[in-house]
Scaffold this active site. Structure first.
Site, PDB file in Angstrom:
ATOM      1  N   ARG A  70      -2.805  -4.331  -6.525  1.00 14.70           N
ATOM      2  CA  ARG A  70      -2.176  -5.570  -5.664  1.00 14.70           C
ATOM      3  C   ARG A  70      -3.758  -6.420  -5.435  1.00 14.70           C
ATOM      4  NH1 ARG A  70      -0.734  -5.369  -1.323  1.00 14.70           N
ATOM      5  NH2 ARG A  70      -0.273  -2.974  -1.214  1.00 14.70           N
ATOM      6  N   TYR A 198      -0.094  -5.650 -13.457  1.00 19.72           N
ATOM      7  CA  TYR A 198      -0.070  -4.341 -12.418  1.00 19.72           C
ATOM      8  C   TYR A 198       1.323  -4.404 -11.732  1.00 19.72           C
ATOM      9  CZ  TYR A 198      -0.016  -1.436  -8.514  1.00 19.72           C
ATOM     10  OH  TYR A 198       0.165  -0.513  -7.296  1.00 19.72           O
ATOM     11  N   LYS A 207       7.895  -6.255  -4.701  1.00 20.08           N
ATOM     12  CA  LYS A 207       7.085  -7.181  -3.616  1.00 20.08           C
ATOM     13  C   LYS A 207       7.435  -8.544  -3.562  1.00 20.08           C
ATOM     14  CE  LYS A 207       6.139  -3.267  -1.955  1.00 20.08           C
ATOM     15  NZ  LYS A 207       4.939  -2.342  -2.281  1.00 20.08           N
ATOM     16  N   HIS A 227       9.176  -3.025   4.484  1.00 27.61           N
ATOM     17  CA  HIS A 227       8.522  -2.241   3.665  1.00 27.61           C
ATOM     18  C   HIS A 227       8.688  -0.832   4.113  1.00 27.61           C
ATOM     19  CE1 HIS A 227       4.195  -1.230   1.665  1.00 27.61           C
ATOM     20  NE2 HIS A 227       5.018  -0.700   1.048  1.00 27.61           N
ATOM     21  N   SER A 249       0.986   0.802   2.494  1.00 26.50           N
ATOM     22  CA  SER A 249       0.814   1.360   1.016  1.00 26.50           C
ATOM     23  C   SER A 249       0.021   2.695   1.060  1.00 26.50           C
ATOM     24  CB  SER A 249       0.471   0.304   0.106  1.00 26.50           C
ATOM     25  OG  SER A 249       1.081  -0.987   0.271  1.00 26.50           O
ATOM     26  N   CYS A 251       0.762   5.754   2.202  1.00 31.85           N
ATOM     27  CA  CYS A 251       0.634   6.138   3.619  1.00 31.85           C
ATOM     28  C   CYS A 251       1.766   7.192   3.869  1.00 31.85           C
ATOM     29  CB  CYS A 251       0.515   5.272   4.542  1.00 31.85           C
ATOM     30  SG  CYS A 251      -0.993   4.495   4.590  1.00 31.85           S
ATOM     31  N   ASP A 278      10.676   2.658  -0.737  1.00 31.18           N
ATOM     32  CA  ASP A 278       9.559   1.558  -0.527  1.00 31.18           C
ATOM     33  C   ASP A 278      10.158   0.334   0.048  1.00 31.18           C
ATOM     34  OD1 ASP A 278       7.000   0.773  -0.973  1.00 31.18           O
ATOM     35  OD2 ASP A 278       7.717  -0.693  -2.569  1.00 31.18           O
ATOM     36  N   ARG A 366       0.103   5.389 -11.090  1.00 27.42           N
ATOM     37  CA  ARG A 366       1.387   5.666 -10.495  1.00 27.42           C
ATOM     38  C   ARG A 366       2.488   5.863 -11.579  1.00 27.42           C
ATOM     39  NH1 ARG A 366       2.959   2.831  -5.284  1.00 27.42           N
ATOM     40  NH2 ARG A 366       0.736   2.183  -4.535  1.00 27.42           N
TER      41      ARG A 366
HETATM   42  P1  GTP Z   1       3.482   2.727  -1.641  1.00 31.44           P
HETATM   43  O1  GTP Z   1       4.211   3.108  -2.901  1.00 31.44           O
HETATM   44  O2  GTP Z   1       1.892   2.218  -2.074  1.00 31.44           O
HETATM   45  O3  GTP Z   1       4.017   1.788  -0.834  1.00 31.44           O
HETATM   46  O4  GTP Z   1       2.963   3.857  -0.688  1.00 31.44           O
HETATM   47  P2  GTP Z   1       4.066   5.298  -0.001  1.00 31.44           P
HETATM   48  O5  GTP Z   1       3.910   5.133   1.437  1.00 31.44           O
HETATM   49  O6  GTP Z   1       5.116   5.641  -0.838  1.00 31.44           O
HETATM   50  O7  GTP Z   1       2.732   6.364  -0.575  1.00 31.44           O
HETATM   51  P3  GTP Z   1       2.852   7.883  -0.857  1.00 31.44           P
HETATM   52  O8  GTP Z   1       4.062   8.709  -0.182  1.00 31.44           O
HETATM   53  O9  GTP Z   1       2.890   7.961  -2.249  1.00 31.44           O
HETATM   54  O10 GTP Z   1       1.597   8.722  -0.180  1.00 31.44           O
HETATM   55  C1  GTP Z   1       0.467   8.504  -0.849  1.00 31.44           C
HETATM   56  C2  GTP Z   1      -0.712   9.288  -0.061  1.00 31.44           C
HETATM   57  O11 GTP Z   1      -0.361   9.865   1.186  1.00 31.44           O
HETATM   58  C3  GTP Z   1      -0.757  10.539  -0.914  1.00 31.44           C
HETATM   59  O12 GTP Z   1      -2.430  10.729  -1.002  1.00 31.44           O
HETATM   60  C4  GTP Z   1      -0.297  11.758   0.135  1.00 31.44           C
HETATM   61  O13 GTP Z   1      -1.133  12.982  -0.290  1.00 31.44           O
HETATM   62  C5  GTP Z   1      -0.571  11.330   1.333  1.00 31.44           C
HETATM   63  N1  GTP Z   1       0.386  11.964   2.248  1.00 31.44           N
HETATM   64  C6  GTP Z   1       1.700  11.632   2.438  1.00 31.44           C
HETATM   65  N2  GTP Z   1       2.674  12.036   3.225  1.00 31.44           N
HETATM   66  C7  GTP Z   1       1.514  12.997   3.969  1.00 31.44           C
HETATM   67  C8  GTP Z   1       1.394  13.798   5.046  1.00 31.44           C
HETATM   68  O14 GTP Z   1       2.438  13.916   5.930  1.00 31.44           O
HETATM   69  N3  GTP Z   1       0.115  14.131   5.578  1.00 31.44           N
HETATM   70  C9  GTP Z   1      -0.995  13.807   5.035  1.00 31.44           C
HETATM   71  N4  GTP Z   1      -2.099  14.268   5.384  1.00 31.44           N
HETATM   72  N5  GTP Z   1      -0.905  12.983   3.864  1.00 31.44           N
HETATM   73  C10 GTP Z   1       0.322  12.529   3.252  1.00 31.44           C
HETATM   74  C1  SPV Z   2       2.528  -0.782  -2.580  1.00 30.39           C
HETATM   75  O1  SPV Z   2       1.442  -1.192  -2.998  1.00 30.39           O
HETATM   76  O2  SPV Z   2       2.894  -0.816  -1.332  1.00 30.39           O
HETATM   77  C2  SPV Z   2       3.510  -0.163  -3.633  1.00 30.39           C
HETATM   78  C3  SPV Z   2       2.988  -0.505  -4.972  1.00 30.39           C
HETATM   79  O3  SPV Z   2       4.417   0.012  -3.202  1.00 30.39           O
HETATM   80  S1  SPV Z   2       3.315  -2.368  -5.506  1.00 30.39           S
HETATM   81  O4  SPV Z   2       4.460  -2.166  -5.967  1.00 30.39           O
HETATM   82  O5  SPV Z   2       2.167  -2.468  -6.655  1.00 30.39           O
HETATM   83  O6  SPV Z   2       3.046  -2.995  -4.396  1.00 30.39           O
HETATM   84 MN    MN Z   3       4.985  -0.283  -1.041  1.00 32.42          MN
END
Ligand code: GTP
Ligand code: SPV
Ligand code: MN
Length: 589
Positions: A70, A198, A207, A227, A249, A251, A278, A366
Site C-alpha cells: 500500500r 497491488y 481496504k 481492521h 498490518s 502484526c 482482516d 501474499r
Molecule cells: P495484514 O494482512 O497485513 O492486515 O496483517 P495480519 O495482521 O493478518 O498479519 P499476519 O497474521 O499475517 O502476521 C504477520 C507477521 O506477524 C508474521 O511475520 C508472523 O510471523 C508475525 N506473528 C504473528 N503472530 C505472532 C505472534 O504471536 N508472535 C510473534 N512474535 N510474531 C507473530
Molecule cells: C494490510 O496491509 O493491512 C492488508 C493487506 O491486509 S492490503 O489489502 O494490501 O491492505
Molecule cells: Mn489488513
C-alpha cells in the site's frame, strides 16, 4: 450482459466512454469465467503456473517491483471539507482530485478489456452486508476479487434490488509511482484508483470500500467497520466466545484467527473457529450485544513466516487453488518464502536467488485463497446475523513497556487503549519498517474520516441497554534485553485468550493496576510451557516511570486532533495519568 439498474448501466457507459476499452466484460463469478481468466493470464505471463502435483490450481503473480505494498502517501480521502478527513488522512478537494485522476483514466483502457465486477461484502443475504461494483482493466484483480468477495450474479441481483452500490474505478495504468493515486470520495460513495495492481490499492472491495468508505457510512448509521480479525474460541464445555482483535498490518491477525491450541488444550477439548482475518463489521443487536460479520470471503495473507509451526491452518488452506503474489520458487517450482523448509532457487522478481539481493520472497508477499479452504473455517461465518462479540482486543508491535495483556476497566478506558495503540511499521506499506508510530485501533491507514469523530463514535456505543464486549490490550512482541521476543506467541496466545474469557465469564479475579487489570498471580495457565518465572514477571511488569512518559505522549497525541477530540477521551487519559501518581504495591510478584 448489462444491468437492469439504470444508474449502474449509465455509470458503466460513462466509464467506457472515458477509458475507451476494446471490450466490456460483465463478471458473473462462475468457475468457467475464472478458469478462462487464468488461462488468459498464463498466456500473457500475468500468472505463472506452479507445481501442479504439489499445488494444484496454484499460480504465481509477480508485481512490478515498484508496486508491492500500500502507498499511504498516495492515498487520499476527498471530503468536501478538509476538516472532515482529519489529520489522520491525506486530503484533496473533490473537484481537484477528480480532475487529477480523471486525466489519468482518459483513454487508459484502449485495446484492453474493461471488467465490471459486482460484489457483495458479507453474506449475500445478510442485512449487515453492503455491495459495490468495481470496474477494472486487470484480470488479476478480477481473479482476486472473486476469491476475496461474493462476486457475480448474486451480488448483481442484490444491487439491482437495493438500487445503490459503492462505485470503484480501477486501472493499473503504467504502474508508474509518479502517476499513482488511490482516491476516496466518501460523500459520493466512490473510489478511484490508478497506477497500482497491488492488493489494498487495487482490490477495491477490501481496504477502500470495506474500511475507508464503510467506516464513514458506519459513523452515520451507528455501526463499526474495523481492521479486525474475528475468531471463535470453543471451550471444553462446548461454549463458544467470539473475539474481535485489531492489530496493525502484518502484526498477527491471520495467525490469531487460525490459531492451533497448544497440545494440552487440544486434548482437553478446546477448539478454534475462524470467522475473519482482516475486516470486521459490527453493529448492536436487539439484545444490546455487538454482532459481527466478516465482509470478506477470502484471505489475502502475508506469506513470509507462514509455516507448519506458526500457522498450519493457513499452510493447509493454501495447498491448492491459491494465487501467490511475489513469493520465491524452489527448484521444482513450488512457492517458497522465508520461514518454510527447503531452498529458494528463483527470487520474487524472477532472478536466480542471491542472498545479496535480500530476501527471496518479498517481505510483503501474499497469498489469496478462499476462506472456505481453511480447516477451521466456521459455519457461523455465513450467518446472516453475524456472531455476538464477547471481547475486543487491541494490540501492536511494542518491543517494550506494554504488558502481555491488560483489560480496560470500562468501555471509555478501552477506547483510550485503542486510541493509544502504537506499533512498529511493517512491510505492508511502503516506507521505513520498524518505526514506532501511533496507529489508533489499527485504523491509521484505513479510517475514512476524522479520528476525533471516530473516537467519539466509538464512545457513543456505551449507552443504556448496551451489553458491550470487554476490551483488552495485548502485546505478543515484547522483547528482552537480548532482542528476542519474550512470549512464544502463535498457538500459545490461546493461554491469554483463555484468561480473557475467564474475565468475561467472571471466573478470574485479575489484579487491578492504574493501567488496567492484569492477570493475578497463577491466573495465566502456563502448564506445558517452558517460560521462566522472571520472563513472566517481565511480561507483566508495570514500569511506572515508563508509563508516565507514555501517558504524557498519549495526551499530546490526543491533543493533535484538536477540537474534534471528545473531551471524555482526554479526561480518561488524565484519569489514568493521575492514577499512576498514587503510590501502590507491585501488581505481580
Ligand atoms: P495484514 O494482512 O497485513 O492486515 O496483517 P495480519 O495482521 O493478518 O498479519 P499476519 O497474521 O499475517 O502476521 C504477520 C507477521 O506477524 C508474521 O511475520 C508472523 O510471523 C508475525 N506473528 C504473528 N503472530 C505472532 C505472534 O504471536 N508472535 C510473534 N512474535 N510474531 C507473530
Ligand atoms: C494490510 O496491509 O493491512 C492488508 C493487506 O491486509 S492490503 O489489502 O494490501 O491492505
Ligand atoms: Mn489488513
Amino acid at each position: 450482459m448489462t444491468s437492469k439498474l439504470a444508474a449502474l448501466e449509465r455509470w458503466v457507459n460513462e466509464v467506457a466512454a472515458q477509458t475507451r476499452p476494446a471490450k466490456i466484460h460483465w463478471c458473473d463469478g462462475s468457475d468457467a469465467e475464472y478458469q478462462a481468466l487464468v488461462q488468459q493470464m498464463l498466456q500473457t505471463g500475468d500468472l505463472i503456473e506452479l507445481n501442479q502435483q504439489t499445488h494444484p490450481g496454484c499460480y504465481l503473480h509477480r508485481s512490478n517491483p515498484s508496486d508491492v505494498a500500500r502507498v499511504e502517501h498516495l492515498t487520499f480521502v476527498c471530503t468536501k471539507h478538509e476538516e472532515d478527513a482529519g489529520p489522520n488522512n491525506h486530503w484533496m478537494a473533490p473537484a481537484e482530485a477528480h480532475a487529477k485522476i480523471d486525466a489519468l483514466f482518459d483513454g487508459c483502457m484502449q485495446g484492453r478489456t474493461m471488467y465490471v465486477i459486482p460484489y457483495c461484502m458479507g453474506p449475500i443475504d445478510s442485512p449487515l452486508s453492503r455491495c459495490g461494483v468495481e470496474i477494472t482493466d486487470s484480470p488479476y484483480v478480477v481473479a482476486n476479487m472473486r476469491t476475496m468477495t461474493r462476486m457475480g450474479a448474486a451480488a448483481l441481483a442484490r444491487i439491482e434490488r437495493e438500487g445503490h452500490f459503492v462505485k470503484g474505478l480501477h486501472s493499473t495504468g503504467e504502474l508508474d509511482p509518479e502517476r499513482r493515486f488511490i482516491m476516496h470520495f466518501p460523500e459520493e460513495l466512490t473510489i478511484k484508483s490508478y497506477g497500482s495492481g497491488y492488493g489494498g490499492n487495487a482490490l477495491l472491495g477490501k481496504k477502500c470500500h470495506a474500511l475507508r468508505i464503510a467506516s464513514f457510512q458506519a459513523q452515520r448509521e451507528g455501526w463499526l467497520a474495523e481492521h479486525m480479525l474475528i475468531v471463535g474460541i470453543e471451550n471444553p464445555q462446548g461454549q463458544t466466545h467470539y473475539i474481535a482483535a485489531a492489530f496493525p498490518s502484518a502484526c498477527g491477525k491471520t495467525n490469531l484467527a487460525m490459531l492451533i491450541p497448544p497440545e494440552g488444550y487440544r486434548q482437553n477439548g478446546w477448539r478454534v473457529w475462524t470467522i475473519g482475518d482482516d475486516i470486521c463489521w459490527m453493529r448492536p443487536g436487539e439484545d444490546g450485544r455487538l454482532y459481527a460479520i466478516n465482509p470478506e470471503a477470502g484471505f489475502f495473507g502475508v506469506a513470509p513466516g507462514t509455516s507448519a509451526s506458526s500457522n498450519p491452518n493457513a499452510l493447509t488452506s493454501i495447498s491448492s487453488d491459491t494465487i501467490f503474489t511475489n513469493v520465491a520458487l524452489t527448484a521444482d517450482n513450488q512457492p517458497w518464502w522465508e520461514g518454510l523448509p527447503g531452498t529458494p532457487v528463483v527470487d520474487w522478481q524472477g532472478r536466480p536467488y542471491d542472498p545479496a539481493n535480500g530476501p527471496a520472497a518479498h517481505p510483503n508477499s501474499r497469498f489469496t485463497v478462499r476462506a472456505k479452504q481453511c480447516p477451521t473455517w466456521s459455519p457461523k461465518a455465513e450467518d446472516a446475523q453475524g456472531v455476538p462479540i464477547s471481547a475486543i482486543v487491541f494490540g501492536g508491535r511494542r518491543p517494550s513497556l506494554l504488558p502481555l495483556v491488560m483489560e480496560a476497566r470500562d468501555w471509555a478506558h478501552g477506547v483510550l487503549m485503542g486510541a493509544a495503540m502504537g506499533s512498529e511499521t511493517t512491510a505492508a506499506a511502503t516506507g521505513a519498517v520498524g518505526v514506532l508510530r501511533r496507529d489508533s485501533m489499527a485504523m491509521k491507514p484505513f479510517c475514512g474520516y476524522h479520528y476525533g469523530d471516530y473516537f467519539a463514535h466509538w464512545l457513543s456505543f456505551d449507552k443504556p441497554g448496551a451489553k458491550l464486549p470487554k476490551i483488552f490490550h495485548v502485546n505478543w512482541f515484547r522483547k528482552g534485553k537480548d532482542g528476542k521476543f519474550l512470549w512464544p506467541g502463535f498457538g500459545e496466545n490461546l493461554r491469554v485468550l483463555e484468561w480473557m474469557i475467564a474475565r468475561v465469564e467472571g471466573k478470574a479475579r485479575g489484579a487491578e493496576t492504574p493501567i488496567g487489570t492484569l492477570p493475578a498471580t497463577g491466573e495465566l495457565k502456563l502448564d506445558g510451557l517452558d517460560l521462566p518465572r522472571e520472563t513472566l514477571a517481565e511480561l507483566l511488569n508495570l514500569d511506572a516511570s515508563g508509563w508516565e512518559m507514555e501517558l504524557h505522549a498519549i495526551g499530546e497525541y490526543l491533543d493533535s486532533f484538536g477540537k474534534r477530540l471528545p473531551a471524555q477521551l482526554r479526561q480518561e487519559q488524565q484519569r489514568v495519568q493521575q492514577a499512576l501518581h498514587v503510590p501502590r504495591k507491585a501488581a505481580n510478584a
